[in-house]
Scaffold this motif. Structure first.
Motif, short mmCIF file in Angstrom:
data_model
loop_
_atom_site.label_atom_id
_atom_site.label_comp_id
_atom_site.label_asym_id
_atom_site.label_seq_id
_atom_site.Cartn_x
_atom_site.Cartn_y
_atom_site.Cartn_z
N LYS A 333 -7.79 8.15 -6.25
CA LYS A 333 -6.65 7.65 -6.26
C LYS A 333 -5.50 8.68 -6.65
N LEU A 334 -6.12 9.72 -7.63
CA LEU A 334 -5.39 10.81 -8.05
C LEU A 334 -5.26 11.85 -7.22
N ARG A 335 -5.96 12.07 -6.05
CA ARG A 335 -6.15 13.13 -5.12
C ARG A 335 -6.88 14.31 -5.90
N GLY A 336 -7.69 13.98 -6.81
CA GLY A 336 -8.38 14.91 -7.71
C GLY A 336 -7.90 15.28 -9.28
N PHE A 337 -9.07 15.44 -9.85
CA PHE A 337 -8.67 15.72 -11.52
C PHE A 337 -8.20 17.14 -11.67
N VAL A 338 -7.15 16.92 -12.72
CA VAL A 338 -6.48 18.31 -12.90
C VAL A 338 -7.39 18.79 -14.29
N ILE A 339 -7.48 17.89 -15.25
CA ILE A 339 -8.15 18.31 -16.36
C ILE A 339 -9.16 17.34 -16.77
N LYS A 340 -10.11 17.77 -17.56
CA LYS A 340 -11.36 16.92 -17.96
C LYS A 340 -11.19 15.60 -18.43
N ALA A 376 8.49 15.48 -3.16
CA ALA A 376 7.12 14.66 -3.16
C ALA A 376 7.43 13.40 -2.03
N PRO A 377 6.33 13.25 -1.35
CA PRO A 377 6.55 12.20 -0.24
C PRO A 377 6.63 10.79 -0.85
N GLU A 378 7.33 9.66 -0.20
CA GLU A 378 7.43 8.57 -0.77
C GLU A 378 6.20 7.76 -0.97
N ASP A 379 5.11 7.90 0.05
CA ASP A 379 4.03 7.17 0.00
C ASP A 379 3.04 7.74 -1.03
N TRP A 380 3.25 9.08 -1.22
CA TRP A 380 2.26 9.59 -2.30
C TRP A 380 2.92 9.18 -3.92
N LEU A 381 4.33 8.90 -4.08
CA LEU A 381 4.80 8.59 -5.31
C LEU A 381 4.50 7.23 -5.46
N LYS A 382 4.35 6.38 -4.28
CA LYS A 382 4.22 4.93 -4.49
C LYS A 382 2.77 4.34 -4.59
N ASP A 383 1.91 5.45 -4.64
CA ASP A 383 0.43 5.22 -4.55
C ASP A 383 -0.45 5.74 -5.66
N SER A 390 7.20 4.36 -11.39
CA SER A 390 8.36 4.84 -11.48
C SER A 390 9.13 5.35 -10.13
N ALA A 391 8.21 4.97 -9.04
CA ALA A 391 8.58 5.51 -7.64
C ALA A 391 9.95 5.28 -7.13
N ASP A 392 10.49 4.00 -7.20
CA ASP A 392 11.57 3.48 -6.88
C ASP A 392 12.83 4.31 -7.76
N LYS A 393 12.58 4.29 -8.88
CA LYS A 393 13.73 5.17 -9.68
C LYS A 393 13.93 6.50 -9.34
N ILE A 394 12.46 7.33 -9.34
CA ILE A 394 12.63 8.61 -8.67
C ILE A 394 13.24 8.73 -7.44
N ILE A 395 13.05 7.98 -6.41
CA ILE A 395 13.58 8.14 -5.15
C ILE A 395 15.12 7.71 -5.28
#
Length: 426
Positions: A333-340, A376-383, A390-395
């Motif tokens: 879901k995160l498309r990968g971890f950034v920190i442990k 950022a792509p809308e589908d990425w923000l919403k998923d 916060s996706a709708d507010k960001i858009i």
């Protein structure tokens, strides 16, 4: 002058006549209103249907018009009278049900007016029974028969002993004795002057049943660790979770069997003290060692990236299927971890085992996709778990303010949420 006098007198007479006529008109009898009659029947009566009070839950008692506290009292009363209401007369005696309320629900109660003779006698005798104490006593030494003799019912006596067992075999103090739910405040006040117990609970006492069970000494016996299932490890004093971890470690990480004593010692859930306790009882049978597995290549977790580690490798490390699945799912879901630290935030995982894993394995976040809020792509923000709420507010905001800092300011996020977002922002 005489003419003016008569004019004034005439005016006064006319005025007085008008006033008298007005008074007579306003004081005449008027038609009275019919007497108002108000309906006092509770609104719940219209919704009532026949019911058995022995099967009602607290919620259903509340639907009958009782408060949450009243419903709780009624259910406690049911336990006191033996777990079952036997008649309407018996139910009526519950002090949480007023006479008015009882008359309202009485026609719908699926119980006889009076119970059979033997039941009513038993109940009446229970009602009349009083707690009798002849002298000071230690409640730890009382048997079921002793409590019954004192005035408690058989079920109450058994519940008192069960509570004592829960505490570890002793009531410990008057404080703890008072917490026994089966002993009412009135009965406690009668008993407390005679209790041979300290008033306060010692600080060293720990209520946890788990901690109490840990004090129980394990009776060891000679065993082959390759033949034990989870229940067998639990019998050696391990918790259910620890036992399952040991089995997973043996079956997945070690490919089905412990090859030597050191393999057992390396299992992180087996402390050095515990290992020393059972070491002399471990008997590895060569027949149970899967020799063909010895040559198989094992995963080097010190070189396995946490963003590419597979489900099978997590099982091999010792995680159960539930923990491994949760970790892989959250990473996807995160498309990968950034920190442990994110891995430890995964829902429903074995945090102790994962903590050990992340202390060994590296994390490469170079391939994790990152965007600015503007691009950022809308589908990425919403998923994405960190952005979707916060996706709708960001858009909306980025159409007017194409600047990440301003958008973040308008979002008014909690600091910890904003920090999580920034992990995936350019």
């Amino acid at each position: 002058m005489r003419k003016n006098y008569y004019q004034k007198l005439a005016f006064m007479v006319i005025l007085l006549t008008i006033l008298l006529a007005f008074q007579k008109y306003t004081s005449r009898d008027k038609e009275s209103f019919p007497e108002a009659k108000f309906i006092t029947t509770s609104s719940t009566t219209h919704n009532l249907a026949d019911f058995d009070p022995n099967v009602l839950t607290p919620e259903r008692w509340q639907k009958l018009g009782f408060s949450e506290k009243q419903a709780s009292i009624i259910l406690k009363y049911k336990e006191i009278v033996g777990g079952t209401f036997t008649s309407k007369e018996q139910l009526k005696k519950c002090y949480a049900i007023s006479d008015e309320k009882f008359e309202e629900i009485k026609p719908f109660i699926l119980l006889p007016e009076f119970s059979a003779k033997d039941n009513s006698k038993r109940f009446n005798s229970f009602e009349k029974k009083e707690i009798i104490v002849t002298g000071k006593f230690n409640p730890d030494l009382k048997t079921v028969h002793d409590w019954i003799k004192m005035g408690f019912s058989e079920k109450q006596a058994e519940a008192i002993l069960k509570y004592k067992s829960y505490l570890g075999g002793s009531f410990i103090s008057k404080e703890k004795f008072r917490e026994c739910f089966i002993i009412s405040p009135e009965n406690y006040n009668k008993l407390v002057p005679y209790l041979l117990l300290p008033a306060k609970t010692p600080e060293s006492f720990k209520m946890s049943a788990t901690q109490y069970s840990e004090k129980i000494k394990v009776k060891y016996y000679n065993f082959d660790p390759n033949r034990l299932d989870a229940e067998g490890w639990k019998a050696l004093g391990f918790s259910e979770k620890q036992a399952q971890t040991i089995v997973n470690y043996r079956d997945k990480n070690l490919r089905g069997s412990f090859k030597n004593i050191d393999d057992i010692q390396k299992c992180f859930v087996i402390s050095s003290e515990k290992f020393q306790e059972m070491k002399s009882f471990i008997k590895l049978n060569p027949e149970t060692i899967k020799k063909e597995d010895i040559q198989q290549e094992k995963t080097d977790f010190s070189k396995t990236d946490l963003n590419t580690i597979t489900f099978k490798q997590l099982i091999e490390f010792g995680l159960d299927e539930k923990s491994a699945g949760s970790m892989i799912g959250f990473r996807k879901k995160l498309r990968g971890f950034v920190i442990k630290q994110q891995i430890l935030d995964t829902y429903d995982i074995d945090k102790e085992l994962v903590q050990k894993l992340i202390s060994i394995a590296p994390l490469d976040a170079s391939n994790v996709p990152k965007y600015s809020l503007v691009e950022a792509p809308e589908d990425w923000l919403k998923d994405h778990p960190y952005f979707k709420y916060s996706a709708d507010k960001i858009i909306f905001y980025r159409t007017t303010y194409p600047d990440d800092k301003k958008i973040l300011k308008f979002l008014k996020l909690k600091p910890e949420y904003e920090e999580r977002m920034k992990l995936y922002l350019k």
